[in-house]
Design a protein around this motif. Structure first.
Motif, PDB file in Angstrom:
ATOM      1  N   LEU A  77      37.942  52.135  41.798  1.00  0.00           N
ATOM      2  CA  LEU A  77      37.847  50.905  42.609  1.00  0.00           C
ATOM      3  C   LEU A  77      37.023  49.842  41.877  1.00  0.00           C
ATOM      4  O   LEU A  77      37.330  48.649  41.931  1.00  0.00           O
ATOM      5  CB  LEU A  77      37.243  51.208  43.972  1.00  0.00           C
ATOM      6  CG  LEU A  77      38.162  51.978  44.927  1.00  0.00           C
ATOM      7  CD1 LEU A  77      37.425  52.356  46.215  1.00  0.00           C
ATOM      8  CD2 LEU A  77      39.397  51.148  45.250  1.00  0.00           C
ATOM      9  N   GLU A  78      35.978  50.308  41.197  1.00  0.00           N
ATOM     10  CA  GLU A  78      35.151  49.371  40.421  1.00  0.00           C
ATOM     11  C   GLU A  78      35.984  48.754  39.286  1.00  0.00           C
ATOM     12  O   GLU A  78      35.942  47.550  39.035  1.00  0.00           O
ATOM     13  CB  GLU A  78      33.958  50.119  39.835  1.00  0.00           C
ATOM     14  CG  GLU A  78      32.875  49.226  39.287  1.00  0.00           C
ATOM     15  CD  GLU A  78      31.704  50.066  38.804  1.00  0.00           C
ATOM     16  OE1 GLU A  78      30.967  50.597  39.638  1.00  0.00           O
ATOM     17  OE2 GLU A  78      31.569  50.202  37.563  1.00  0.00           O
ATOM     18  N   LEU A  79      36.763  49.616  38.666  1.00  0.00           N
ATOM     19  CA  LEU A  79      37.642  49.140  37.580  1.00  0.00           C
ATOM     20  C   LEU A  79      38.649  48.115  38.121  1.00  0.00           C
ATOM     21  O   LEU A  79      38.850  47.049  37.526  1.00  0.00           O
ATOM     22  CB  LEU A  79      38.386  50.337  36.964  1.00  0.00           C
ATOM     23  CG  LEU A  79      39.483  49.994  35.953  1.00  0.00           C
ATOM     24  CD1 LEU A  79      38.892  49.341  34.704  1.00  0.00           C
ATOM     25  CD2 LEU A  79      40.259  51.251  35.556  1.00  0.00           C
ATOM     26  N   VAL A  80      39.224  48.432  39.266  1.00  0.00           N
ATOM     27  CA  VAL A  80      40.195  47.515  39.870  1.00  0.00           C
ATOM     28  C   VAL A  80      39.540  46.177  40.170  1.00  0.00           C
ATOM     29  O   VAL A  80      40.128  45.108  39.943  1.00  0.00           O
ATOM     30  CB  VAL A  80      40.809  48.141  41.149  1.00  0.00           C
ATOM     31  CG1 VAL A  80      41.628  47.103  41.924  1.00  0.00           C
ATOM     32  CG2 VAL A  80      41.684  49.322  40.786  1.00  0.00           C
ATOM     33  N   GLY A  81      38.299  46.251  40.664  1.00  0.00           N
ATOM     34  CA  GLY A  81      37.567  45.016  40.959  1.00  0.00           C
ATOM     35  C   GLY A  81      37.449  44.127  39.743  1.00  0.00           C
ATOM     36  O   GLY A  81      37.667  42.910  39.827  1.00  0.00           O
ATOM     37  N   SER A  82      37.168  44.735  38.592  1.00  0.00           N
ATOM     38  CA  SER A  82      37.016  43.907  37.380  1.00  0.00           C
ATOM     39  C   SER A  82      38.389  43.419  36.871  1.00  0.00           C
ATOM     40  O   SER A  82      38.512  42.301  36.369  1.00  0.00           O
ATOM     41  CB  SER A  82      36.290  44.676  36.284  1.00  0.00           C
ATOM     42  OG  SER A  82      37.068  45.771  35.882  1.00  0.00           O
ATOM     43  N   ILE A  83      39.421  44.254  37.050  1.00  0.00           N
ATOM     44  CA  ILE A  83      40.774  43.849  36.605  1.00  0.00           C
ATOM     45  C   ILE A  83      41.287  42.691  37.461  1.00  0.00           C
ATOM     46  O   ILE A  83      41.917  41.759  36.977  1.00  0.00           O
ATOM     47  CB  ILE A  83      41.738  45.060  36.687  1.00  0.00           C
ATOM     48  CG1 ILE A  83      41.393  46.090  35.625  1.00  0.00           C
ATOM     49  CG2 ILE A  83      43.201  44.607  36.498  1.00  0.00           C
ATOM     50  CD1 ILE A  83      42.148  47.410  35.793  1.00  0.00           C
TER      51      ILE A  83
END
Lengths: 375, 132
Positions: free
Chosen positions: B62-68
């Motif tokens: 989810l953190e990765l998605v947030g940055s993407i």
């Protein structure tokens, strides 16, 4: 070699034979016609020579009679010339009659008659030279007129016979020409007929082959359609199998992942955790509980929890019911109940025990017991 | 043009099965095991859809998605995880970051349907495991 090809081959063999026969017949007839033409020319020449010889003899006698009457030397010269021609025609006729005995005989007969006439002429000339007029008159009066008629008759007979031969030959040639013509017509008709038969066979065969080719093409199309349909079915079936296989592998890994994940959760908890069955037997422990008791999971599984966790019992009631059993039976959590943990050395340690029933579709199938030190 | 899907998971077997599934369907696949690999894959080729796990090694999906999302706000994202989330949690917490949620115990066919739906739709609909 197929039937049609054999038939066509046979037809062409017959055609070739027919044409060869026609050619041979034609050449033979041409040769015959050539020989016949030579014979006809030869016969006409013979007749002409015979006629010319007789005519020359008559001219010679006329010139002789005129000379005897007029004593004109021109007449005598004409007579000599006519006898000379007579001699030449007789020689020519003899030469032409050399190959045929009957003609030869006729020429000899004619020559004899003409020689007799020549002898009379010579006797008259001799009498004229001697001036013996009486002898001349006597000889002329004694000259037999039937001899001249016989000569003329002989001439007609010879000519007539040869003309008869010519007519006969003409009829033979006519018939032969007819036969040749008929043979050629029949040959041409046969050739045409065979060509028509051959064409019919070829046309029929082509039609049959085209029909077979069309049937084969239709059959191939149908087969290709069936193969395509079957291939499509197989591809679909294969795709379905692969999808099912993939789904199956996905399910297996999901299950494995889930189990691993659940295990990870339990094992990562720092407090002792024990999973018990509905009968309060241990089914699973975490490393914290193993450390607390001093035994590994294999020694703990299937043992009653009461062997390792002793709950403080409220002795005021009439009936003493195990609080863990009560919690499971009532499907209610038991929280921080006083208990003692008994390790493998039977050493007791005070703890607070909680039990959370495991509910599966509103049915209690076991419980999770957690322990924490009591302070 | 072939659509490109980026799958992010730290388990090789999951990546392998997803590759097999999507390649069979004619999609182009890029894969990553870590957030760094995921960012490199996105830099190499912008995906049409992202499928990510929640728990990654040393990171969080989810953190990765947030940055993407900062760079690719319109690319649909499917969260594919073994962690169970109820509908309320999905609606209230996750729908701001992801387009759809799928539990790993659900059949692949359900995931495939969601992918087809998201890649064929002009507007990316929000779907959940309960929708499938």
């Amino acid at each position: 070699m197929d039937k049609t090809f054999r038939l066509i081959l046979l037809v062409f063999a017959i055609l070739a034979t027919s044409m060869v026969t026609e050619v041979v017949l034609s050449i033979t007839n041409l040769q015959r016609a050539n020989r016949s033409a030579q014979w006809v020319n030869h016969t006409h020449a013979f007749i002409a020579e015979i006629n010319a010889a007789v005519t020359a003899g008559q001219r010679a006698e006329s010139a002789l009679h005129a000379f005897l009457l007029t004593n004109n030397p021109d007449q005598r010269a004409q007579m000599s010339q006519a006898f000379g021609e007579l001699s030449e025609h007789i020689e020519a006729a003899k030469a032409l009659a050399a190959s045929e005995a009957e003609s030869k005989s006729e020429v000899a007969e004619l020559e004899t008659a003409l020689i007799a006439r020549a002898d009379i002429a010579r006797a008259l000339l001799a009498a004229h030279r001697s001036g013996d007029t009486d002898s001349i008159h006597q000889q002329l009066s004694e000259d037999d007129p039937t001899q001249i008629d016989a000569l003329a008759s002989l001439n007609r007979r010879i000519v007539s016979r040869h003309q008869g031969l010519l007519q006969q030959r003409d009829r033979v040639e006519f018939n032969r020409d007819n036969r040749t013509r008929n043979t050629l017509y029949v040959g041409a008709g046969l050739t045409l007929l065979l060509l028509l038969i051959s064409s019919w066979f070829i046309r029929d065969d082509l039609k049959s082959r085209r029909r077979e080719a069309a049937l084969l093409a239709a059959s191939n199309e149908e087969l290709e359609a069936r193969v395509a349909e079957r291939t499509s079915e197989l591809k679909q079936s294969n795709r379905k199998l692969r999808a099912e296989n993939l789904e199956s592998r996905w399910s297996a890994q999901a299950l494995e992942h889930q189990l691993r994940y659940n295990n990870l959760i339990i094992e990562s908890v720092a407090s002792p955790v024990v999973v018990v069955t509905r009968a309060l037997n241990i089914s699973r422990v975490n490393p914290a509980f193993e450390n607390l008791i001093g035994e590994l999971a294999p020694a703990l599984v299937d043992q009653s929890i009461s062997e390792f966790v002793k709950l403080a019992i409220d002795e005021s009631g009439d009936e003493m019911i195990d609080p863990f059993e009560l919690s499971l039976r009532s499907n209610q959590d038991l929280v921080d109940h006083a208990a003692n943990a008994i390790d493998h050395n039977h050493k007791s340690r005070p703890m607070l025990a909680s039990l959370h029933p495991l509910r599966d579709h509103d049915r209690v199938v076991g419980g999770v017991i957690t322990l924490r030190p009591s302070n | 043009m072939t659509q490109n899907i980026l799958t992010i998971d730290d388990e090789e077997v999951i990546l392998s099965l997803l590759r097999e599934l999507f390649e069979e369907e004619g999609y182009s696949i890029a894969q990553a095991s870590t957030p760094r690999e995921a960012k490199a894959a996105i830099a190499a080729k912008t995906p049409d859809l992202i499928i990510t796990d929640l728990q990654l090694a040393n990171s969080d999906g989810l953190e990765l998605v947030g940055s993407i999302r900062q760079d690719l706000p319109d690319v649909p994202v499917i969260l594919l995880t073994g962690v169970y989330f109820d509908e309320q949690t999905i609606d209230e917490k996750l729908s701001t970051k992801i387009t759809a949620y799928h539990n790993k115990t659900a059949p692949l066919e359900a995931l495939l349907k969601t992918v087809r739906k998201l890649l064929s739709a002009d507007e990316s609909p929000t779907a959940s495991a309960e929708d499938q």
